[in-house]
Structure formats: C-alpha cells, structure tokens
Design a protein around this motif. Structure first.
Motif, mmCIF file in Angstrom:
data_model
loop_
_atom_site.group_PDB
_atom_site.id
_atom_site.type_symbol
_atom_site.label_atom_id
_atom_site.label_comp_id
_atom_site.label_asym_id
_atom_site.label_seq_id
_atom_site.Cartn_x
_atom_site.Cartn_y
_atom_site.Cartn_z
ATOM 1 N N UNK A 25 0.793 -1.160 -0.130
ATOM 2 C CA UNK A 25 0.041 -0.050 -0.225
ATOM 3 C C UNK A 25 0.854 1.357 -0.037
ATOM 4 N N UNK A 26 2.175 1.117 -0.359
ATOM 5 C CA UNK A 26 3.005 2.291 -0.425
ATOM 6 C C UNK A 26 3.645 2.313 -1.586
ATOM 7 N N UNK A 27 4.360 3.667 -1.706
ATOM 8 C CA UNK A 27 5.319 3.527 -3.019
ATOM 9 C C UNK A 27 6.420 2.926 -2.755
ATOM 10 N N UNK A 28 7.209 2.037 -3.763
ATOM 11 C CA UNK A 28 8.475 1.450 -3.466
ATOM 12 C C UNK A 28 9.345 2.566 -2.629
ATOM 13 N N UNK A 29 10.142 2.087 -1.867
ATOM 14 C CA UNK A 29 11.193 2.882 -1.094
ATOM 15 C C UNK A 29 12.556 2.548 -1.710
ATOM 16 N N UNK A 30 13.080 3.487 -2.150
ATOM 17 C CA UNK A 30 14.250 3.409 -2.909
ATOM 18 C C UNK A 30 15.287 3.388 -1.730
ATOM 19 N N UNK A 31 16.020 2.517 -1.290
ATOM 20 C CA UNK A 31 16.904 2.603 -0.217
ATOM 21 C C UNK A 31 18.341 2.804 -0.654
ATOM 22 N N UNK A 32 18.676 2.360 -2.159
ATOM 23 C CA UNK A 32 19.566 2.871 -2.804
ATOM 24 C C UNK A 32 19.516 3.322 -3.903
ATOM 25 N N UNK A 33 19.975 4.403 -4.296
ATOM 26 C CA UNK A 33 19.355 5.115 -5.524
ATOM 27 C C UNK A 33 20.727 5.541 -6.620
ATOM 28 N N UNK A 34 20.953 4.674 -7.468
ATOM 29 C CA UNK A 34 22.214 4.769 -8.241
ATOM 30 C C UNK A 34 23.303 5.264 -7.718
ATOM 31 N N UNK A 35 23.786 4.165 -6.911
ATOM 32 C CA UNK A 35 24.959 4.164 -6.143
ATOM 33 C C UNK A 35 26.191 3.634 -7.098
ATOM 34 N N UNK A 36 27.113 4.685 -7.361
ATOM 35 C CA UNK A 36 28.495 4.084 -7.967
ATOM 36 C C UNK A 36 29.653 4.400 -7.074
ATOM 37 N N UNK A 37 30.508 3.449 -6.936
ATOM 38 C CA UNK A 37 31.618 3.625 -6.117
ATOM 39 C C UNK A 37 32.624 2.669 -6.292
ATOM 40 N N UNK A 38 34.045 3.140 -5.992
ATOM 41 C CA UNK A 38 35.200 1.869 -6.151
ATOM 42 C C UNK A 38 35.864 2.094 -4.909
ATOM 43 N N UNK A 39 36.350 1.084 -4.246
ATOM 44 C CA UNK A 39 37.145 1.159 -3.231
ATOM 45 C C UNK A 39 38.439 0.443 -3.356
ATOM 46 N N UNK A 40 39.538 1.207 -2.995
ATOM 47 C CA UNK A 40 40.829 0.464 -3.201
ATOM 48 C C UNK A 40 41.177 -0.567 -2.110
ATOM 49 N N UNK A 41 41.802 -1.613 -2.402
ATOM 50 C CA UNK A 41 42.157 -2.473 -1.376
ATOM 51 C C UNK A 41 42.923 -1.734 -0.368
ATOM 52 N N UNK A 42 42.741 -2.237 1.115
ATOM 53 C CA UNK A 42 43.508 -1.736 2.410
ATOM 54 C C UNK A 42 42.860 -0.486 2.922
ATOM 55 N N UNK A 43 41.654 -0.043 2.215
ATOM 56 C CA UNK A 43 41.230 1.288 2.801
ATOM 57 C C UNK A 43 40.213 1.058 3.876
ATOM 58 N N UNK A 44 40.303 2.014 4.652
ATOM 59 C CA UNK A 44 39.167 1.984 5.751
ATOM 60 C C UNK A 44 38.029 3.196 5.255
ATOM 61 N N UNK A 45 36.884 2.532 4.855
ATOM 62 C CA UNK A 45 35.952 3.737 4.554
ATOM 63 C C UNK A 45 34.618 3.753 5.464
ATOM 64 N N UNK A 46 34.326 4.829 5.916
ATOM 65 C CA UNK A 46 33.292 4.874 6.730
ATOM 66 C C UNK A 46 32.101 5.342 5.701
#
Ligand code: ADP
Ligand code: MG
Length: 264
Positions: A25-46
């Motif tokens: 009964x609700x509009x679909x909720x977009x929890x992630x909206x076109x997310x693009x991302x690259x993460x290098x090895x050994x990084x700590x990402x918040x």
C-alpha cells in the motif's frame, strides 16, 4: 568464477546500484538510488549518514546477503549477482562481519566464540591456534577461557572483531560497531580496526552515524536517502577541515580550502 576486469588495487566496484523495497500500500522505497563507488584495497571507508539512509542495505549487498534491483556489485573481480548459491555461501564465509550487538554465543568461551564460524568445517589451519593468535591481536589472550558475560562491552566487541577475522577475510564489514559503546570505548574499537588494517592489509567498510568515528577512517562517504552526497579522502583534509567534518559541517567557513572529492 565470473571475473570482471578491474584494476588490481581495486577491491570493490559498485556501478549504478539501485535497491528498492516494496511495501504494501505504499510507493516502493528506494533504499539505494544509483550508487556508484570504487574502493581500493586496504582502505578503511566510513559509510556515514542518518538512520534509514541505506548504510546497512549497502553492507548487505557487499556481503551477498541481498541483491540489487539494478546495477552491479563486484568484489575482488567477482560479480556477486552471477555467483551460484554455493559460490555465494563460499564468498560469505570469507567476509568478516562485525555488528552493533556483538552477537557472541553466551554459553561458549571467548576462544570458542572466535572459532565458532569455522567449527562446522574442516580447515587447513589449526582452529585453536589461529583463534589464540587473533585474541593476542585484539589484546584479549588472557581471557580465552572466560564466558562473554564476564567481559565489558568493549571487550565483547573485540572478541567479535577477532571472530570476524578467523577466515582471513580480505573484506570486513562493520555495521554500527560502536553503536552500543560509550564514545571512548567506541574510539578504541575504531583504533583497533585501523591497526588491524595496517597489520593484515584488510579493507574495512564501517557503517556509522557517529561522525567522530567516521572521521578516523581513510575515507568518508555520506549517504542521504540512498545517495552518496559526499565522498571525502580524510587524509587530504587540513586540520580545520577535519574538525569541521567531525562537527558535521560540510565545509569550513568561507576562506578555508575546499575538501578534495574523490571520483566514484
Ligand atoms: P540505515 O542502515 O542507514 O539506517 P537501511 O539500509 O537499514 O538504513 O535502510 C534504508 C531504507 O530501506 C530504510 O527506509 C529502511 O526502512 C528500508 N529497508 C531496509 N531494509 C528493508 C526491508 N527488508 N524491507 C523494507 N524496507 C527496508
Ligand atoms: Mg543500519
């Protein structure tokens, strides 16, 4: 395995990832909206952002516990959506998880909690020996025979961190790991994660809405309504800018130099 071309030093690539949840009964909720991302090895990402901004959803996709509606999630050259069920299960065994509620098994000793993830399996390593090594790494080797109930919250989270490392993961996912701890204990857990990254070369993704915790990481993403609004290389910040980040402001007052934005 389905290999996807990626640079050798890149561990994670998300391309145009969308995750929607259908709610009756609700509009679909977009929890992630076109997310693009690259993460290098050994990084700590918040991954920072308010409650409901999509942090946990992003971690679940990286853990192959959930699949996107659109886009691709590639970890270590593997397109997660193209893995078979058994390949996904194998993939998940080599990811470390740390949760807000430590989820230790109360009837098991500290050492048995650390080796619990591998207890059902035959391993090519000595489980107890590796468990003890990890307890040394988190500073709890003297407590291996105790039950979790004898430990403080911060100590219990250290046990959970050791448990997350039992399969030598290249990726550790932590969902609000300091959310149940006071700020000094939470900062100590974050320092432990940073030390382990130095020692083991692991890549760590930490979801947190605590800006003080986030600002200790190498890189800070800010999610709002499922979009990455901000992506900052913390090392590139001057001291005043870093302080403004901690205060939750986007930029220092006019006159300060602006933060370096990383391409995604
Ligand atoms: P965060 O971890 O940043 O608090 P989440 O990733 O848990 O945010 O949630 C993002 C949005 O998606 C929220 O609005 C949440 O209610 C919704 N959501 C998450 N998981 C589900 C689910 N399984 N079913 C329906 N809605 C969900
Ligand atoms: Mg969450």
């Amino acid at each position: 395995m389905h290999m996807v071309e990626s640079q050798a030093d890149t561990l994670i690539v998300l391309e145009d990832v969308v995750r929607r949840f259908e709610i009756a009964d609700r509009r679909p909720l977009t929890a992630l909206d076109h997310v693009s991302l690259g993460v290098r090895r050994g990084t700590v990402v918040a991954i920072s952002g308010p409650s409901g901004s999509g942090k946990s959803t992003l971690l679940h996709l990286l853990a192959a516990l959930d699949t996107p509606d659109e886009g691709t999630v590639v970890v270590d050259g593997q397109d997660l959506r193209r893995l078979s069920h058994s390949e996904q299960a194998e993939y998940r065994r080599h990811i470390g998880f740390v949760f807000q509620r430590f989820h230790l098994l109360p009837a098991l000793t500290v050492l048995d909690n650390v080796i619990a993830p591998v207890l059902p399996y035959r391993t090519e390593f000595d489980k107890q020996a590796r468990g003890r090594e990890l307890l040394v790494a988190v500073g709890l080797d003297s407590r291996e025979r105790q039950l979790p109930s004898r430990l403080s919250g911060g100590e219990q989270q250290r046990v959970a961190v050791a448990r997350a490392l039992i399969n030598r993961p290249s990726l550790v996912l932590a969902d609000e790991p300091t959310g149940n701890l006071d700020s000094a204990t939470g900062a100590a857990i974050m320092d432990l994660l940073l030390t382990l990254r130095e020692q083991l070369g692991i890549t760590i993704m930490v979801a947190t809405h605590d800006l003080d915790i986030a600002s200790r990481c190498d890189r800070m993403l800010r999610l709002v309504d499922g979009r990455i609004l901000d992506d900052v290389d913390m090392a590139s910040l001057s001291e005043p800018e870093a302080t403004w980040r901690r205060l939750g402001r986007l930029a220092p007052p006019a006159g300060g130099s602006s933060a370096t934005r990383l391409g995604s």
